[in-house]
Design a protein around this motif. Structure first.
Motif, PDB file in Angstrom:
ATOM      1  N   GLU A 154       0.816  -1.214   0.000  1.00 25.54           N
ATOM      2  CA  GLU A 154       0.000   0.000   0.000  1.00 25.54           C
ATOM      3  C   GLU A 154       0.851   1.266   0.000  1.00 25.54           C
ATOM      4  OE1 GLU A 154       0.278  -1.305   4.384  1.00 25.54           O
ATOM      5  OE2 GLU A 154       0.295  -2.205   2.377  1.00 25.54           O
ATOM      6  N   HIS A 155       2.126   1.122   0.381  1.00 32.16           N
ATOM      7  CA  HIS A 155       3.054   2.254   0.344  1.00 32.16           C
ATOM      8  C   HIS A 155       4.192   2.012  -0.648  1.00 32.16           C
ATOM      9  CE1 HIS A 155       1.669   2.937   4.774  1.00 32.16           C
ATOM     10  NE2 HIS A 155       0.877   3.585   3.911  1.00 32.16           N
ATOM     11  N   ASP A 156       4.120   0.903  -1.381  1.00 36.25           N
ATOM     12  CA  ASP A 156       5.148   0.513  -2.349  1.00 36.25           C
ATOM     13  C   ASP A 156       6.539   0.485  -1.721  1.00 36.25           C
ATOM     14  OD1 ASP A 156       6.171  -0.407  -4.712  1.00 36.25           O
ATOM     15  OD2 ASP A 156       6.183   1.533  -5.727  1.00 36.25           O
ATOM     16  N   LEU A 157       6.635  -0.158  -0.560  1.00 38.44           N
ATOM     17  CA  LEU A 157       7.913  -0.277   0.134  1.00 38.44           C
ATOM     18  C   LEU A 157       8.186  -1.733   0.501  1.00 38.44           C
ATOM     19  CD1 LEU A 157       7.848   2.777   2.589  1.00 38.44           C
ATOM     20  CD2 LEU A 157       9.259   2.534   0.519  1.00 38.44           C
ATOM     21  N   ALA A 158       9.465  -2.078   0.561  1.00 43.33           N
ATOM     22  CA  ALA A 158       9.877  -3.413   0.984  1.00 43.33           C
ATOM     23  C   ALA A 158      11.172  -3.307   1.768  1.00 43.33           C
ATOM     24  CB  ALA A 158      10.058  -4.329  -0.223  1.00 43.33           C
ATOM     25  N   LEU A 159      11.332  -4.225   2.727  1.00 45.00           N
ATOM     26  CA  LEU A 159      12.535  -4.276   3.552  1.00 45.00           C
ATOM     27  C   LEU A 159      13.272  -5.578   3.247  1.00 45.00           C
ATOM     28  CD1 LEU A 159      14.001  -2.694   5.842  1.00 45.00           C
ATOM     29  CD2 LEU A 159      12.788  -4.167   7.462  1.00 45.00           C
ATOM     30  N   ILE A 160      14.553  -5.442   2.960  1.00 49.31           N
ATOM     31  CA  ILE A 160      15.409  -6.577   2.634  1.00 49.31           C
ATOM     32  C   ILE A 160      16.467  -6.702   3.718  1.00 49.31           C
ATOM     33  CG2 ILE A 160      17.047  -7.516   0.931  1.00 49.31           C
ATOM     34  CD1 ILE A 160      15.620  -5.722  -1.154  1.00 49.31           C
ATOM     35  N   LYS A 161      16.856  -7.936   4.036  1.00 55.90           N
ATOM     36  CA  LYS A 161      17.924  -8.175   5.015  1.00 55.90           C
ATOM     37  C   LYS A 161      19.034  -8.982   4.367  1.00 55.90           C
ATOM     38  CE  LYS A 161      19.806  -8.276   9.172  1.00 55.90           C
ATOM     39  NZ  LYS A 161      21.087  -8.928   8.826  1.00 55.90           N
ATOM     40  N   VAL A 162      20.258  -8.474   4.483  1.00 56.40           N
ATOM     41  CA  VAL A 162      21.439  -9.218   4.045  1.00 56.40           C
ATOM     42  C   VAL A 162      22.283  -9.512   5.278  1.00 56.40           C
ATOM     43  CG1 VAL A 162      21.401  -8.044   1.812  1.00 56.40           C
ATOM     44  CG2 VAL A 162      22.922  -7.198   3.615  1.00 56.40           C
ATOM     45  N   ASP A 163      23.069 -10.584   5.219  1.00 59.41           N
ATOM     46  CA  ASP A 163      23.944 -10.932   6.326  1.00 59.41           C
ATOM     47  C   ASP A 163      25.242 -10.157   6.196  1.00 59.41           C
ATOM     48  OD1 ASP A 163      22.185 -12.736   7.506  1.00 59.41           O
ATOM     49  OD2 ASP A 163      22.863 -14.387   6.219  1.00 59.41           O
ATOM     50  N   GLY A 164      25.478  -9.253   7.124  1.00 60.71           N
ATOM     51  CA  GLY A 164      26.691  -8.457   7.096  1.00 60.71           C
ATOM     52  C   GLY A 164      26.790  -7.582   8.321  1.00 60.71           C
ATOM     53  N   ASP A 165      27.992  -7.091   8.559  1.00 59.30           N
ATOM     54  CA  ASP A 165      28.243  -6.196   9.683  1.00 59.30           C
ATOM     55  C   ASP A 165      28.978  -4.966   9.180  1.00 59.30           C
ATOM     56  OD1 ASP A 165      27.235  -7.913  11.826  1.00 59.30           O
ATOM     57  OD2 ASP A 165      28.958  -9.194  11.365  1.00 59.30           O
ATOM     58  N   ASP A 166      28.764  -3.849   9.882  1.00 64.64           N
ATOM     59  CA  ASP A 166      29.449  -2.595   9.545  1.00 64.64           C
ATOM     60  C   ASP A 166      29.226  -2.184   8.094  1.00 64.64           C
ATOM     61  OD1 ASP A 166      30.533  -2.382  12.139  1.00 64.64           O
ATOM     62  OD2 ASP A 166      32.154  -3.769  11.588  1.00 64.64           O
ATOM     63  N   LEU A 167      28.023  -2.424   7.614  1.00 67.14           N
ATOM     64  CA  LEU A 167      27.688  -2.033   6.245  1.00 67.14           C
ATOM     65  C   LEU A 167      27.298  -0.557   6.210  1.00 67.14           C
ATOM     66  CD1 LEU A 167      25.618  -5.182   5.220  1.00 67.14           C
ATOM     67  CD2 LEU A 167      27.912  -4.556   4.403  1.00 67.14           C
ATOM     68  N   PRO A 168      27.568   0.132   5.100  1.00 68.05           N
ATOM     69  CA  PRO A 168      27.217   1.560   5.022  1.00 68.05           C
ATOM     70  C   PRO A 168      25.709   1.763   4.964  1.00 68.05           C
ATOM     71  CG  PRO A 168      27.990   0.766   2.897  1.00 68.05           C
ATOM     72  CD  PRO A 168      28.208  -0.354   3.873  1.00 68.05           C
ATOM     73  N   TYR A 169      25.265   2.869   5.526  1.00 64.65           N
ATOM     74  CA  TYR A 169      23.830   3.163   5.514  1.00 64.65           C
ATOM     75  C   TYR A 169      23.620   4.669   5.551  1.00 64.65           C
ATOM     76  CZ  TYR A 169      24.265   4.052  10.543  1.00 64.65           C
ATOM     77  OH  TYR A 169      24.625   4.558  11.770  1.00 64.65           O
ATOM     78  N   LEU A 170      22.416   5.071   5.188  1.00 68.41           N
ATOM     79  CA  LEU A 170      22.050   6.480   5.182  1.00 68.41           C
ATOM     80  C   LEU A 170      21.162   6.803   6.379  1.00 68.41           C
ATOM     81  CD1 LEU A 170      21.171   6.951   1.386  1.00 68.41           C
ATOM     82  CD2 LEU A 170      23.189   7.825   2.577  1.00 68.41           C
ATOM     83  N   PRO A 171      21.380   7.940   7.025  1.00 76.45           N
ATOM     84  CA  PRO A 171      20.501   8.332   8.138  1.00 76.45           C
ATOM     85  C   PRO A 171      19.134   8.765   7.621  1.00 76.45           C
ATOM     86  CG  PRO A 171      22.072  10.079   7.670  1.00 76.45           C
ATOM     87  CD  PRO A 171      22.469   8.908   6.805  1.00 76.45           C
ATOM     88  N   LEU A 172      18.117   8.441   8.372  1.00 73.56           N
ATOM     89  CA  LEU A 172      16.753   8.817   8.008  1.00 73.56           C
ATOM     90  C   LEU A 172      16.338  10.061   8.788  1.00 73.56           C
ATOM     91  CD1 LEU A 172      14.993   5.316   8.237  1.00 73.56           C
ATOM     92  CD2 LEU A 172      16.047   6.357   6.212  1.00 73.56           C
ATOM     93  N   ALA A 173      15.693  10.996   8.110  1.00 75.89           N
ATOM     94  CA  ALA A 173      15.064  12.098   8.827  1.00 75.89           C
ATOM     95  C   ALA A 173      13.970  11.522   9.719  1.00 75.89           C
ATOM     96  CB  ALA A 173      14.482  13.107   7.847  1.00 75.89           C
TER      97      ALA A 173
END
Length: 271
Positions: A154-173
Motif C-alpha cells: 500500500e506504500h510501495d515499500l519493501a525491507l530486505i535483510k542481508v547478512d553483514g556487519d558494519d555495512l554503510p547506511y544512510l541516516p533517516l530524517a
C-alpha cells in the motif's frame, strides 16, 4: 488539491521518451569509453567534463545527424551523466553513494539503500514483487543474498535483510513536515543500467492524488527507469523520501514521485 486517484507511471522515463536505439547507443558508447580508460590508467582525466561524456555527445550527433543537433543536446541522459559526474566530486555525495545498492531480481534491476549497519535495505515493493530473495550489490562491499523480510504494497515499500556487519547506511530524517516551499534535494540510483548515478532537483509539492495509501512528494527531478527505490536526500544528508514512479501532473507537468520517509520508519519498526 484533488484527492482523486492518479495513474502513477511505475518506473517510467521522465521528461523525454528515449528510443531503445538511443539508449543502446548511449550505453555502448559509455562502456567503450570505460574500456579505454582502463587501458590508459596513467592519463590525466578532466575533473569537470570527462572525455567519455564528450564522446557521448559526438556519438549522438553522428548517430542522429546534424539536422537534429539541438534535439540531441536536449537528451536528458547526457545531462544526467554530466550532472552525476560533477556531483560525485563532492566527498559527501561519494559517501552517500556507498550506501546505495543495486537490487537484482529475476525481472531486472532496481535501486535500494542501506538503513542500518546490520544489513537492512529499503527498496520499492514493485521492484521485488513476487520474489522471495534477491541479490543486493553494495558498491564497495560487493554482492549479498537478500531475504525479503517485510512488504508494504500500500506504500510501495519493501525491507530486505542481508547478512553483514558494519555495512554503510544512510541516516533517516525523523519525519517530513508538511510541504511549505521548494526544497533542494539530491538522489542516487541505477537508471538506464548505469550504477551509482547522482542527480539533483527540488521537492516542489505534495499530493494526495496518488495510487498509494499516502500523500506523496512531487519532485522536479530527472527520474528514469531504474531509479525506483532511490533515496531522496535533503541538504542535511538525511533521507526524506523514496522514489517510486513518475507522473504527468496537471499543474506541474512531468514530475517524479516519492514516498515520505515516515513510512520507512513504520516499515522498519514493524519488523
Amino acid at each position: 488539491m484533488s484527492s482523486s486517484k492518479k495513474d502513477d507511471m511505475i518506473d517510467k522515463d521522465l521528461y523525454e521518451d528515449l528510443e531503445p536505439e538511443e539508449i543502446k547507443a548511449i550505453l555502448d558508447e559509455e562502456r567503450r569509453s570505460k574500456t579505454k580508460e582502463k587501458e590508459t590508467p596513467d592519463q590525466k582525466k578532466d575533473p569537470t567534463f570527462p572525455r567519455w561524456v564528450f564522446g557521448l555527445i559526438v556519438f549522438a550527433v553522428l548517430l542522429n545527424g546534424v539536422a537534429i543537433f539541438p534535439r540531441t543536446f536536449s537528451i536528458p541522459a547526457i545531462d544526467f551523466l554530466v550532472t552525476s559526474h560533477q556531483l560525485s566530486q563532492d566527498e559527501t555525495i561519494q559517501s552517500h553513494k556507498e550506501s546505495v545498492v543495486g537490487v537484482d531480481t529475476s525481472e531486472g534491476r532496481g535501486t535500494g539503500f542501506g538503513i542500518s549497519e546490520s544489513g537492512y535495505v529499503v527498496t520499492n515493493y514493485h521492484v521485488i514483487e513476487d520474489e522471495t530473495s534477491v541479490t543486493v550489490h553494495y558498491p564497495e562491499e560487493g554482492l549479498f543474498n537478500g531475504d525479503i523480510v517485510k512488504i508494504k504494497p500500500e506504500h510501495d515499500l519493501a525491507l530486505i535483510k542481508v547478512d553483514g556487519d558494519d555495512l554503510p547506511y544512510l541516516p533517516l530524517a525523523e519525519h517530513i513536515s508538511d510541504y511549505s516551499s521548494p526544497q533542494s534535494i539530491t538522489f542516487i540510483g541505477n537508471p538506464l543500467n548505469f550504477t551509482g548515478i547522482a542527480n539533483q532537483g527540488k521537492w516542489i509539492a505534495s499530493s494526495t492524488a496518488t495510487s498509494l495509501e499516502t500523500d506523496v512528494m512531487l519532485l522536479d527531478a530527472p527520474v528514469y527507469r531504474g531509479n525506483s527505490g532511490s533515496p531522496v536526500i535533503n541538504e542535511e544528508g538525511q533521507v526524506i523520501g523514496v522514489i517510486y514512479a513518475t507522473r504527468r501532473d496537471e499543474e506541474w507537468g512531468r514530475v517524479g514521485l516519492a514516498i515520505p520517509v515516515d513510512h520507512v520508519h513504520t516499515l522498519r519498526e514493524s519488523q
